[in-house]
Design an enzyme around this catalytic site. Structure first.
Site, short mmCIF file in Angstrom:
data_model
loop_
_atom_site.label_atom_id
_atom_site.label_comp_id
_atom_site.label_asym_id
_atom_site.label_seq_id
_atom_site.Cartn_x
_atom_site.Cartn_y
_atom_site.Cartn_z
CB VAL A 195 3.48 -0.35 3.16
CG1 VAL A 195 3.63 -1.67 4.06
CG2 VAL A 195 3.20 0.76 4.34
CG ASP A 209 -2.94 9.98 10.28
OD1 ASP A 209 -4.00 10.37 10.01
OD2 ASP A 209 -2.09 9.70 9.34
N GLY A 257 0.94 5.32 1.29
CA GLY A 257 -0.05 6.26 2.17
C GLY A 257 0.69 7.82 2.25
N GLY A 258 0.13 8.64 3.22
CA GLY A 258 0.62 9.83 3.10
C GLY A 258 2.16 10.22 3.27
CG PHE A 259 3.51 9.36 7.10
CD1 PHE A 259 4.00 10.61 7.60
CD2 PHE A 259 2.46 8.70 7.61
CE1 PHE A 259 3.52 11.38 8.70
CE2 PHE A 259 1.72 9.70 8.48
CZ PHE A 259 2.16 10.75 9.06
N GLY A 260 4.53 7.49 3.10
CA GLY A 260 5.68 6.58 2.12
C GLY A 260 4.64 5.32 1.64
N GLY A 320 0.71 -1.21 -0.08
CA GLY A 320 -0.01 0.02 0.11
C GLY A 320 0.92 1.22 -0.17
CE LYS A 333 4.05 4.17 6.56
NZ LYS A 333 2.83 4.16 7.03
P1 ATP Z 1 -1.35 6.97 6.29
O1 ATP Z 1 0.14 7.31 5.58
O2 ATP Z 1 -1.67 8.38 6.84
O3 ATP Z 1 -0.88 6.27 7.38
P2 ATP Z 1 -2.44 4.72 5.05
O4 ATP Z 1 -2.38 4.12 6.22
O5 ATP Z 1 -3.49 4.75 3.96
O6 ATP Z 1 -2.15 6.48 5.37
P3 ATP Z 1 0.08 3.45 5.07
O7 ATP Z 1 0.33 3.71 6.23
O8 ATP Z 1 1.29 3.70 3.87
O9 ATP Z 1 -1.01 4.59 4.35
O10 ATP Z 1 -0.30 1.81 4.61
C1 ATP Z 1 -0.76 1.64 3.47
C2 ATP Z 1 -1.71 0.45 3.41
O11 ATP Z 1 -0.59 -0.72 3.51
C3 ATP Z 1 -2.52 0.16 4.59
O12 ATP Z 1 -3.55 0.50 4.15
C4 ATP Z 1 -2.52 -1.28 4.69
O13 ATP Z 1 -3.36 -1.91 4.03
C5 ATP Z 1 -1.18 -1.79 4.29
N1 ATP Z 1 -0.42 -1.85 5.78
C6 ATP Z 1 0.45 -0.95 6.21
N2 ATP Z 1 1.17 -1.60 7.19
C7 ATP Z 1 0.93 -2.85 7.32
C8 ATP Z 1 1.42 -4.10 7.96
N3 ATP Z 1 2.28 -3.91 8.85
N4 ATP Z 1 0.92 -5.10 7.67
C9 ATP Z 1 0.17 -5.47 6.41
N5 ATP Z 1 -0.46 -4.16 5.89
C10 ATP Z 1 0.19 -3.24 5.74
MG MG Z 2 -1.05 4.05 7.72
#
Ligand code: ATP
Ligand code: MG
Length: 380
Positions: free
Chosen positions: A95, A205, A90-93, A88, A109
């Protein structure tokens, strides 16, 4: 030529008498043992010194008490941070899923650090985050950094995030009991961040995509240290404002006023999402001009129609109406303004299983949701 001879030519001298009869072999054996022992000890010492230096050089010398992963190893384990490994964004980077040498599956991440100065303080923050352990908080396993990249190695959670179960591809999979347990677990996780540690950690957040669900659907809150890793002028709120708009307490958005009640507000919004199966920014409610989930919930509260909010994918035989209504009322309590009207998360934990505790509190609708709250100041 005069030669000096102590012993006559070809004379063999028996020195066993000097060492003592039978003792010579013993003494030789002891001397051998000591010499051997000391040599082995020296070898072990040299080897451990070498290993220590090797480890340090592989860690770039960043031994801060939390596992430091080799950047190249993580890059390889994520297939060069490849698309196929990306879970995935997100706003920070981004994953990524990674399989380490010992076959352990982790999530990596990848954060971008805009300027070198932003790295100052990271190590302390990472050490702090790594010490936080709670079953409802996602564990940080280690970290790595190279150039402008900062990598956080996290527990991999197979079921992914809650949003997918509410309005994403897995919509309809959660029954009421599971949803209630998730609400309780999130409350416990946030309360732990606020109370149980030597410094108060405010998540800032809380949202459904930051709630991961393990194999037993126990929630694990992710990204609880990320706000602390961002310099103030680069916070998620200012750079990715639209992304978290519906979740963020008005006093924080408008004035940057930060308190634990900022998390209480976001938690209330997540509760509404869990009950309704709708994202907080959803607008198409039947015949309602509500501007979002929170406003719609308040409209239903005022018309004593709260059950209309409940997700229609849930089996009506699996929940008690009063319980669901009580949970929605607690959510509204959490989203009140000013912030002082909201309960602390410890209070929420006490309220959740107890249907009667709302009697003492009066729900007051925040002014700000009647209008465009971005310019509405009185709700703070
Ligand atoms: P934000 O940057 O505000 O946290 P976000 O949660 O949508 O926004 P990310 O934290 O980068 O973005 O995560 C992206 C996606 O990756 C998440 O929505 C989740 O589905 C998946 N994800 C993140 N961390 C994990 C993890 N440890 N195990 C499994 N899936 C994960
Ligand atoms: Mg997140």
């Amino acid at each position: 030529m005069i030669g000096l001879h102590f012993f006559g030519k070809n004379q063999i001298t028996d020195i066993t008498s000097l060492l003592g009869e039978g003792g010579s072999k013993k003494k030789m054996f002891i001397i051998g043992l000591i010499v051997g022992g000391v040599s082995i000890l020296l070898l072990v010492l040299v080897f451990s010194l070498w290993r220590c230096r090797w480890k340090k050089s592989h860690r770039g010398g960043k031994d801060i008490g939390v596992v430091y992963y080799n950047y190249r190893h993580l890059k390889m384990a994520t297939n060069n941070f490849g698309e196929e490994n990306m879970i995935g964004k997100g706003g920070f980077g981004e994953v990524f899923k990674a399989i380490l040498d010992d076959n352990k599956v982790v999530a990596v991440k990848k954060l971008k650090v805009e300027y070198e100065g932003a790295k100052v303080g990271f190590e302390n923050e990472i050490l702090l985050i790594s010490q936080i352990r709670h079953r409802n908080l996602l564990s940080l396993l280690g970290w790595s950094s190279e150039g402008s990249d900062l990598l956080l190695v996290l527990e991999y959670i197979q079921n992914g995030s809650l949003d997918k179960f509410l309005w994403g591809e897995k919509r309809g999979d959660l029954d009421w009991k599971t949803r209630y347990d998730i609400i309780l677990g999130i409350a416990r996780g946030i309360a732990h961040l606020h109370k149980e540690f030597h410094v108060k950690i405010i998540h800032r957040d809380i949202k459904s995509s930051n709630i991961l669900l393990d194999n037993n659907f126990q929630p694990k809150i992710a990204d609880f240290g990320l706000a602390r890793l961002q310099p103030d002028d680069q916070s998620h709120i200012t750079t990715m404002f639209a992304g978290t708009l519906g979740y963020t307490a008005p006093e924080y958005v408008l004035y940057g006023r930060l308190s634990d009640k900022v998390d209480t507000f976001s938690f209330g919004i997540v509760m509404l999402e869990i009950v309704s199966g709708r994202k907080c920014t959803y607008r198409n409610f039947d015949a309602s001009s509500a501007d979002g989930l929170l406003e719609y919930a308040w409209k239903l509260y005022e018309t004593k129609n709260l059950l209309k909010l409940v997700d229609e994918t849930m089996d009506v035989n699996h929940y008690k109406e009063e319980h669901v209504v009580n949970i929605i009322e607690i959510a509204l309590l959490c989203t009140q303004s000013p912030a002082s009207k909201r309960p602390t998360m410890s209070e929420v934990i006490l309220m959740l299983p107890n249907n009667s505790s709302l009697v003492e509190r009066q729900l007051t609708k925040p002014n700000c949701i009647d209008h465009d709250w971005r310019i509405q100041l009185e709700c703070s």
